[in-house]
Design a protein around this motif. Structure first.
Motif, PDB file in Angstrom:
ATOM      1  N   ALA A  24     -23.253  89.499  46.537  1.00  0.00           N
ATOM      2  CA  ALA A  24     -23.695  88.131  46.390  1.00  0.00           C
ATOM      3  C   ALA A  24     -25.049  87.828  46.945  1.00  0.00           C
ATOM      4  N   ASN A  25     -25.386  88.500  47.943  1.00  0.00           N
ATOM      5  CA  ASN A  25     -26.751  88.424  48.863  1.00  0.00           C
ATOM      6  C   ASN A  25     -26.999  89.621  49.473  1.00  0.00           C
ATOM      7  N   PRO A  26     -27.701  90.949  48.833  1.00  0.00           N
ATOM      8  CA  PRO A  26     -28.137  91.849  49.306  1.00  0.00           C
ATOM      9  C   PRO A  26     -29.209  91.799  50.342  1.00  0.00           C
ATOM     10  N   TYR A  27     -30.192  90.820  50.111  1.00  0.00           N
ATOM     11  CA  TYR A  27     -31.381  91.011  50.602  1.00  0.00           C
ATOM     12  C   TYR A  27     -31.709  90.899  52.129  1.00  0.00           C
ATOM     13  N   PRO A  28     -30.600  90.170  52.845  1.00  0.00           N
ATOM     14  CA  PRO A  28     -30.643  90.346  54.321  1.00  0.00           C
ATOM     15  C   PRO A  28     -30.297  91.966  54.941  1.00  0.00           C
ATOM     16  N   VAL A  29     -29.690  92.686  54.025  1.00  0.00           N
ATOM     17  CA  VAL A  29     -29.409  94.051  54.506  1.00  0.00           C
ATOM     18  C   VAL A  29     -30.568  95.000  53.941  1.00  0.00           C
ATOM     19  N   TYR A  30     -31.335  94.707  52.843  1.00  0.00           N
ATOM     20  CA  TYR A  30     -32.448  95.314  52.459  1.00  0.00           C
ATOM     21  C   TYR A  30     -33.496  95.061  53.458  1.00  0.00           C
ATOM     22  N   ALA A  31     -33.654  93.827  53.899  1.00  0.00           N
ATOM     23  CA  ALA A  31     -34.583  93.732  54.921  1.00  0.00           C
ATOM     24  C   ALA A  31     -34.395  94.511  56.211  1.00  0.00           C
ATOM     25  N   LEU A  32     -33.110  94.730  56.713  1.00  0.00           N
ATOM     26  CA  LEU A  32     -33.113  95.368  57.659  1.00  0.00           C
ATOM     27  C   LEU A  32     -33.257  96.889  57.432  1.00  0.00           C
ATOM     28  N   LEU A  33     -32.976  97.344  56.532  1.00  0.00           N
ATOM     29  CA  LEU A  33     -33.344  98.914  56.057  1.00  0.00           C
ATOM     30  C   LEU A  33     -34.845  99.102  56.051  1.00  0.00           C
ATOM     31  N   GLN A  34     -35.457  98.000  55.293  1.00  0.00           N
ATOM     32  CA  GLN A  34     -36.870  98.061  55.339  1.00  0.00           C
ATOM     33  C   GLN A  34     -37.477  98.497  56.813  1.00  0.00           C
ATOM     34  N   GLU A  35     -36.978  97.623  57.798  1.00  0.00           N
ATOM     35  CA  GLU A  35     -37.634  97.707  59.203  1.00  0.00           C
ATOM     36  C   GLU A  35     -37.113  98.672  59.865  1.00  0.00           C
ATOM     37  N   HIS A  36     -35.870  99.178  59.750  1.00  0.00           N
ATOM     38  CA  HIS A  36     -35.179 100.165  60.649  1.00  0.00           C
ATOM     39  C   HIS A  36     -34.943 101.476  60.133  1.00  0.00           C
ATOM     40  N   GLU A  37     -34.559 101.565  58.696  1.00  0.00           N
ATOM     41  CA  GLU A  37     -34.148 102.835  58.111  1.00  0.00           C
ATOM     42  C   GLU A  37     -34.393 102.677  56.663  1.00  0.00           C
ATOM     43  N   PRO A  38     -35.881 102.782  56.507  1.00  0.00           N
ATOM     44  CA  PRO A  38     -36.418 102.509  54.986  1.00  0.00           C
ATOM     45  C   PRO A  38     -36.078 103.620  53.980  1.00  0.00           C
ATOM     46  N   ILE A  39     -35.899 104.755  54.493  1.00  0.00           N
ATOM     47  CA  ILE A  39     -35.209 106.015  53.651  1.00  0.00           C
ATOM     48  C   ILE A  39     -33.971 106.361  54.302  1.00  0.00           C
ATOM     49  N   LYS A  40     -32.913 105.681  53.745  1.00  0.00           N
ATOM     50  CA  LYS A  40     -31.410 105.840  54.524  1.00  0.00           C
ATOM     51  C   LYS A  40     -30.983 106.941  53.822  1.00  0.00           C
ATOM     52  N   ARG A  41     -30.220 107.938  54.592  1.00  0.00           N
ATOM     53  CA  ARG A  41     -29.339 108.987  54.171  1.00  0.00           C
ATOM     54  C   ARG A  41     -27.716 108.178  53.689  1.00  0.00           C
ATOM     55  N   MET A  42     -27.495 108.577  52.584  1.00  0.00           N
ATOM     56  CA  MET A  42     -26.292 107.827  52.233  1.00  0.00           C
ATOM     57  C   MET A  42     -24.949 108.800  52.345  1.00  0.00           C
ATOM     58  N   PRO A  43     -23.698 108.117  52.491  1.00  0.00           N
ATOM     59  CA  PRO A  43     -22.430 108.910  52.444  1.00  0.00           C
ATOM     60  C   PRO A  43     -22.506 110.243  51.509  1.00  0.00           C
ATOM     61  N   ASP A  44     -23.059 110.164  50.293  1.00  0.00           N
ATOM     62  CA  ASP A  44     -22.830 110.939  49.401  1.00  0.00           C
ATOM     63  C   ASP A  44     -24.059 111.942  49.569  1.00  0.00           C
ATOM     64  N   GLY A  45     -24.923 111.805  50.450  1.00  0.00           N
ATOM     65  CA  GLY A  45     -25.924 112.800  50.543  1.00  0.00           C
ATOM     66  C   GLY A  45     -27.227 112.433  50.015  1.00  0.00           C
ATOM     67  N   SER A  46     -27.068 111.589  49.090  1.00  0.00           N
ATOM     68  CA  SER A  46     -28.466 110.890  48.631  1.00  0.00           C
ATOM     69  C   SER A  46     -29.347 110.024  49.397  1.00  0.00           C
ATOM     70  N   TYR A  47     -30.652 109.788  48.983  1.00  0.00           N
ATOM     71  CA  TYR A  47     -31.392 108.866  49.748  1.00  0.00           C
ATOM     72  C   TYR A  47     -31.740 107.487  49.034  1.00  0.00           C
ATOM     73  N   PHE A  48     -31.744 106.314  49.894  1.00  0.00           N
ATOM     74  CA  PHE A  48     -31.768 105.197  49.550  1.00  0.00           C
ATOM     75  C   PHE A  48     -33.294 104.546  49.908  1.00  0.00           C
ATOM     76  N   LEU A  49     -34.211 104.187  49.061  1.00  0.00           N
ATOM     77  CA  LEU A  49     -35.381 103.910  49.362  1.00  0.00           C
ATOM     78  C   LEU A  49     -35.866 102.398  49.167  1.00  0.00           C
ATOM     79  N   THR A  50     -36.258 101.769  50.368  1.00  0.00           N
ATOM     80  CA  THR A  50     -36.483 100.147  50.294  1.00  0.00           C
ATOM     81  C   THR A  50     -37.781  99.801  50.209  1.00  0.00           C
ATOM     82  N   ARG A  51     -38.881 100.464  50.588  1.00  0.00           N
ATOM     83  CA  ARG A  51     -40.182 100.165  50.772  1.00  0.00           C
ATOM     84  C   ARG A  51     -40.897 100.300  49.539  1.00  0.00           C
ATOM     85  N   HIS A  52     -41.790  99.200  49.248  1.00  0.00           N
ATOM     86  CA  HIS A  52     -42.464  99.305  47.904  1.00  0.00           C
ATOM     87  C   HIS A  52     -43.249 100.531  47.829  1.00  0.00           C
TER      88      HIS A  52
END
Length: 429
Positions: A24-52
């Protein structure tokens, strides 16, 4: 969404098991990831990038980060029973696998270069400009119907009806044959979500097969009676250019791609924009005022183009992209190994405070930053000019006709992570 809830989702983020409040609203989660874990290692081993900057870095380096999806899509799609009859044609792979691995967006050079050149050669400025009068007529017809009944549904009765007709015109699909197109497109694109049900998978494969079979007949007829290649996109794709031609599979699957790429994303652009305006009344009032004060057609077009780009930034129709690292590389100070799967979060990048001032606010005259809703680099959307034309005419003429429209109930989200839009949104004029 509370800060505590957003922190919990960010900590345990898994694209294969996303909670409803995130969708419904992913943006609060995205903002936290940008600030604290902008390249997040995911459970499947992939990487999730949030910074422009990191997303642009990956888009820019097409030699290191591959768009080819054969490695990932093989286990997901090309498996029994879908790689055999009645789903797959003799000598063909499973329908979803064959479609997506032949589509322009999921290929690398040199195949990507050859296919894109032919598609771009068909989507000329003249071909797009030729669509404008029919687009205006279509939009006005839809608005007439909505006015006559005092309202309707922004998605079903307006936004979704526009791109299907435009792509149908682009490919010369007879009007009598267009009713299945939206369903086929939704099923095929829906199968790209990180997690799908068996029924969604089955429907996706059947939709590709049915669409492919229909296009075989359409292409055969156009080979017998070609149109004007300067105006008929399908004829242009069939004939090729400078000795370059698409194979039969490439031709048919990229005709599907043209519908799919231009359908749900444009539907979402129009629907998201009109709902965003309802949630941002001051921006709506200012836009209406500027439209009324526009001194000429050029000024009117320019302010609507600016608004369309802000709608695309604020609520990106396509929220996620994917790449695979062909070799070890460093992004944002993080070492990625060869073979790493990378998810590019376009929705987060388009709200990065390092790129945009007050990114959480809708500002329809925004000129700071470059949004990534159309991608970047060699894979930038081939139909971006057409999408902007559709958005500008649809949104502009809707607002001129119904400046005081109001939603009559809470709009229903589509519940997807990759494609962000609404299923329905009832309104009155």
């Amino acid at each position: 969404m509370s800060t505590e809830r957003a922190q919990a989702i960010a900590r345990d983020l898994d694209l294969r098991a996303l909670p409803a409040d995130f969708l419904a609203n992913p943006y609060p989660v995205y903002a936290l990831l940008q600030e604290h874990e902008p390249i997040k290692r995911m459970p499947d081993g992939s990487y999730f990038l949030t910074r422009h900057a990191d997303v642009v870095r990956v888009y820019r380096d097409a030699q290191t980060f591959s768009a080819d999806k054969k490695v990932e899509f093989g286990p997901k799609y090309n498996k029994p029973p879908y790689n055999t009859a009645p789903y797959a044609l003799p000598g063909h792979d499973a329908p979803l696998f064959e479609h997506h691995t032949n589509s322009l967006v999921f290929n690398d050079p040199p195949l990507h270069t050859r296919v894109r050149k032919l598609i771009m050669g068909a989507l000329t400025r003249r071909a797009i400009d030729d669509l404008a009068p029919a687009l205006v007529t279509l939009v006005d017809h839809l608005l007439d119907h909505l006015q006559a009944q005092g309202g309707g549904d922004l998605i079903e009765d307006f936004a979704s009806a526009i791109p299907v007709e435009i792509i149908g015109n682009l490919l010369g699909i007879p009007h009598a044959d267009r009713s299945p197109l939206r369903g086929w497109s939704l099923a095929i694109l829906g199968a790209l979500e990180p997690r799908i049900t068996p029924s969604q998978e089955d429907l996706g494969h059947r939709s590709v097969r049915e669409f492919y079979t229909y296009l075989q007949g359409l292409v055969a007829a156009r080979r017998k009676q070609p149109g004007d290649p300067e105006r008929d996109v399908l004829t242009r794709l069939i004939q090729g250019e400078n000795g370059e031609q698409l194979s039969e599979i490439e031709l048919l699957q990229n005709c599907q791609f043209l519908l799919n790429a231009g359908h749900e994303t444009t539907t979402n652009l129009i629907g998201n924009a009109l709902i965003c305006l309802q949630e941002n009344s001051s921006e709506q009032a200012q836009l209406l005022q500027r439209m009324a004060q526009a001194s000429d057609a050029g000024t009117h077009t320019a302010l609507l183009n600016l608004a369309v780009d802000e709608f695309l930034r604020f609520e990106s129709s396509n929220q996620l992209g994917n790449r695979r690292a062909l070799q070890a590389s460093q992004v944002g100070g993080v070492q990625l190994p060869a073979g790493a799967l990378v998810t590019l979060c376009i929705g987060a990048a388009n709200r990065d405070p390092a790129q945009f001032t007050h990114p959480e606010q809708l500002k329809l005259q925004r000129t700071d930053g470059k949004h990534l809703a159309f991608g970047f680099g060699i894979h930038q959307c081939a139909g971006l000019s057409l999408a902007r034309l559709e958005g500008r005419i649809a949104i502009g003429r809707f607002l001129q006709r119904f400046p005081g429209y109001q939603l009559t109930q809470a709009p229903v989200r589509g519940g997807r992570a990759r494609f962000r839009g609404f299923l329905n949104a009832a309104f009155r004029v």
